[in-house]
Design an enzyme around this catalytic site. Structure first.
Site, PDB file in Angstrom:
ATOM      1  N   ASN A 141      26.738 138.045  20.885  1.00  0.00           N
ATOM      2  CA  ASN A 141      27.935 138.374  21.662  1.00  0.00           C
ATOM      3  C   ASN A 141      29.118 137.574  21.108  1.00  0.00           C
ATOM      4  OD1 ASN A 141      30.002 138.126  23.646  1.00  0.00           O
ATOM      5  ND2 ASN A 141      28.550 138.641  25.280  1.00  0.00           N
ATOM      6  N   LYS A 186      31.108 135.270  23.615  1.00  0.00           N
ATOM      7  CA  LYS A 186      30.434 134.017  23.957  1.00  0.00           C
ATOM      8  C   LYS A 186      30.484 133.043  22.782  1.00  0.00           C
ATOM      9  CE  LYS A 186      26.778 135.353  27.217  1.00  0.00           C
ATOM     10  NZ  LYS A 186      25.325 135.248  27.408  1.00  0.00           N
ATOM     11  N   ASP A 224      22.874 131.668  29.299  1.00  0.00           N
ATOM     12  CA  ASP A 224      22.664 132.824  30.161  1.00  0.00           C
ATOM     13  C   ASP A 224      23.640 132.688  31.320  1.00  0.00           C
ATOM     14  OD1 ASP A 224      20.942 135.276  30.258  1.00  0.00           O
ATOM     15  OD2 ASP A 224      20.803 134.590  32.337  1.00  0.00           O
ATOM     16  N   SER A 225      24.398 133.728  31.543  1.00  0.00           N
ATOM     17  CA  SER A 225      25.481 133.604  32.504  1.00  0.00           C
ATOM     18  C   SER A 225      25.657 134.888  33.276  1.00  0.00           C
ATOM     19  CB  SER A 225      26.769 133.228  31.770  1.00  0.00           C
ATOM     20  OG  SER A 225      26.938 134.050  30.634  1.00  0.00           O
ATOM     21  N   ASP A 236      36.286 139.169  33.392  1.00  0.00           N
ATOM     22  CA  ASP A 236      37.491 138.327  33.431  1.00  0.00           C
ATOM     23  C   ASP A 236      38.701 138.996  34.101  1.00  0.00           C
ATOM     24  OD1 ASP A 236      36.214 136.179  32.321  1.00  0.00           O
ATOM     25  OD2 ASP A 236      37.061 136.405  30.309  1.00  0.00           O
ATOM     26  N   LYS A 277      41.160 128.990  30.095  1.00  0.00           N
ATOM     27  CA  LYS A 277      39.862 129.452  30.609  1.00  0.00           C
ATOM     28  C   LYS A 277      38.769 128.431  30.297  1.00  0.00           C
ATOM     29  CE  LYS A 277      36.177 132.824  30.417  1.00  0.00           C
ATOM     30  NZ  LYS A 277      35.578 134.029  29.856  1.00  0.00           N
ATOM     31  N   HIS A 298      32.726 128.144  33.743  1.00  0.00           N
ATOM     32  CA  HIS A 298      31.305 127.854  33.860  1.00  0.00           C
ATOM     33  C   HIS A 298      30.728 127.490  32.486  1.00  0.00           C
ATOM     34  CE1 HIS A 298      32.309 131.956  33.051  1.00  0.00           C
ATOM     35  NE2 HIS A 298      31.059 132.328  32.799  1.00  0.00           N
TER      36      HIS A 298
HETATM   37  P1  IMP Z   1      23.903 137.513  29.393  1.00  0.00           P
HETATM   38  O1  IMP Z   1      24.103 136.017  29.597  1.00  0.00           O
HETATM   39  O2  IMP Z   1      23.807 137.876  27.959  1.00  0.00           O
HETATM   40  O3  IMP Z   1      22.801 138.050  30.252  1.00  0.00           O
HETATM   41  O4  IMP Z   1      25.236 138.261  29.850  1.00  0.00           O
HETATM   42  C1  IMP Z   1      26.050 137.747  30.821  1.00  0.00           C
HETATM   43  C2  IMP Z   1      27.039 138.810  31.306  1.00  0.00           C
HETATM   44  O5  IMP Z   1      27.765 138.211  32.399  1.00  0.00           O
HETATM   45  C3  IMP Z   1      28.084 139.182  30.266  1.00  0.00           C
HETATM   46  O6  IMP Z   1      27.739 140.319  29.537  1.00  0.00           O
HETATM   47  C4  IMP Z   1      29.312 139.439  31.138  1.00  0.00           C
HETATM   48  O7  IMP Z   1      29.280 140.752  31.663  1.00  0.00           O
HETATM   49  C5  IMP Z   1      29.133 138.460  32.290  1.00  0.00           C
HETATM   50  N1  IMP Z   1      29.826 137.199  31.989  1.00  0.00           N
HETATM   51  C6  IMP Z   1      29.264 135.989  31.655  1.00  0.00           C
HETATM   52  N2  IMP Z   1      30.206 135.066  31.424  1.00  0.00           N
HETATM   53  C7  IMP Z   1      31.387 135.708  31.577  1.00  0.00           C
HETATM   54  C8  IMP Z   1      32.736 135.265  31.442  1.00  0.00           C
HETATM   55  O8  IMP Z   1      33.052 134.124  31.073  1.00  0.00           O
HETATM   56  N3  IMP Z   1      33.673 136.196  31.711  1.00  0.00           N
HETATM   57  C9  IMP Z   1      33.387 137.467  32.095  1.00  0.00           C
HETATM   58  N4  IMP Z   1      32.154 137.934  32.200  1.00  0.00           N
HETATM   59  C10 IMP Z   1      31.154 137.053  31.957  1.00  0.00           C
END
Ligand code: IMP
Length: 196
Positions: free
Chosen positions: A12, A15, A72-73, A153, A171, A176
């Site tokens: 990603n 990220k 992971d977020s 966002d 940001k 987080h």
């Molecule tokens: P994963 O950690 O790859 O499962 O994906 C986390 C998903 O949470 C991302 O694809 C976003 O849709 C959302 N997400 C996580 N962090 C953020 C951020 O900082 N801003 C906006 N969306 C976020």
């Protein structure tokens, strides 16, 4: 202890860009899993952010044998019982997540639109595993605003601005991901200094 390369268990680009900005004080190159040659697609079948981050970090470490960290977020909305949470990436097709969330929350009044982002980071180098968390509290707006950032966002309000209306620096100071990665950064720098 620290080698001069650190792999982020993700492809990603958003990220990765944020992690590179936040971890700049480490002064090391941060590679995507693709650039590190990891051809794996870890199955994110955990039920918590921590489980999924650990699955990603360990799977990619086994493939590249270099220090790895995974993020992971996700977004947890109080009025939706914490959804989309760990399923944030799969909540809607890419680019449609804000629209779908605004639709689902159409009838929820301002005072009940509280939410938070959560990020768990897991680092492993085969000897040590480090886990760090970060959260960011805010509210879901009634419309999308701003051009920066990614994912949710444009609908995540922190005070007057959405995250997409902030500069990358603004940001990262609040986010987080910023909080979790700064803890990791300090721990890695501390370990590194102790090795000297
Ligand atoms: P994963 O950690 O790859 O499962 O994906 C986390 C998903 O949470 C991302 O694809 C976003 O849709 C959302 N997400 C996580 N962090 C953020 C951020 O900082 N801003 C906006 N969306 C976020």
């Amino acid at each position: 202890m620290m080698k001069n390369k650190l792999v982020m268990a993700t492809n990603n680009e958003n990220k990765l860009r944020e992690a590179r900005e936040i971890l700049a004080p480490l002064g090391i190159e941060i590679l995507s899993q693709h650039d590190a040659g990891a051809d794996c697609q870890p199955e994110e079948n955990g039920s918590t952010f921590a489980e999924n981050a650990a699955i990603k970090a360990k799977t990619v470490y086994e493939s590249v044998k270099l220090p790895v960290f995974a993020d992971d977020s996700g977004l947890c909305v109080d009025a939706l019982g914490g959804r989309p949470g760990v399923h944030s990436a799969r909540y809607a097709p890419k680019g449609q997540e804000c629209r779908k969330l605004l639709d689902e929350m159409r009838d929820i009044p301002e005072e009940r639109r509280t939410a938070h982002f959560h990020c768990t980071v897991v680092y492993t180098d085969g000897e040590r595993t480090i886990t760090a968390d970060g959260t960011l509290n805010g509210k879901i707006a009634f419309e999308e605003r701003g051009e920066n950032g990614f994912g949710y966002d444009p609908v995540f309000l922190c005070g007057e601005k959405t995250l997409a209306e902030m500069t990358a620096d603004e940001k990262n100071k609040l986010s987080h991901r910023g909080s979790a990665l700064r803890v990791l950064c300090d721990l890695l720098k501390g370990n590194d200094d102790a090795d000297k």
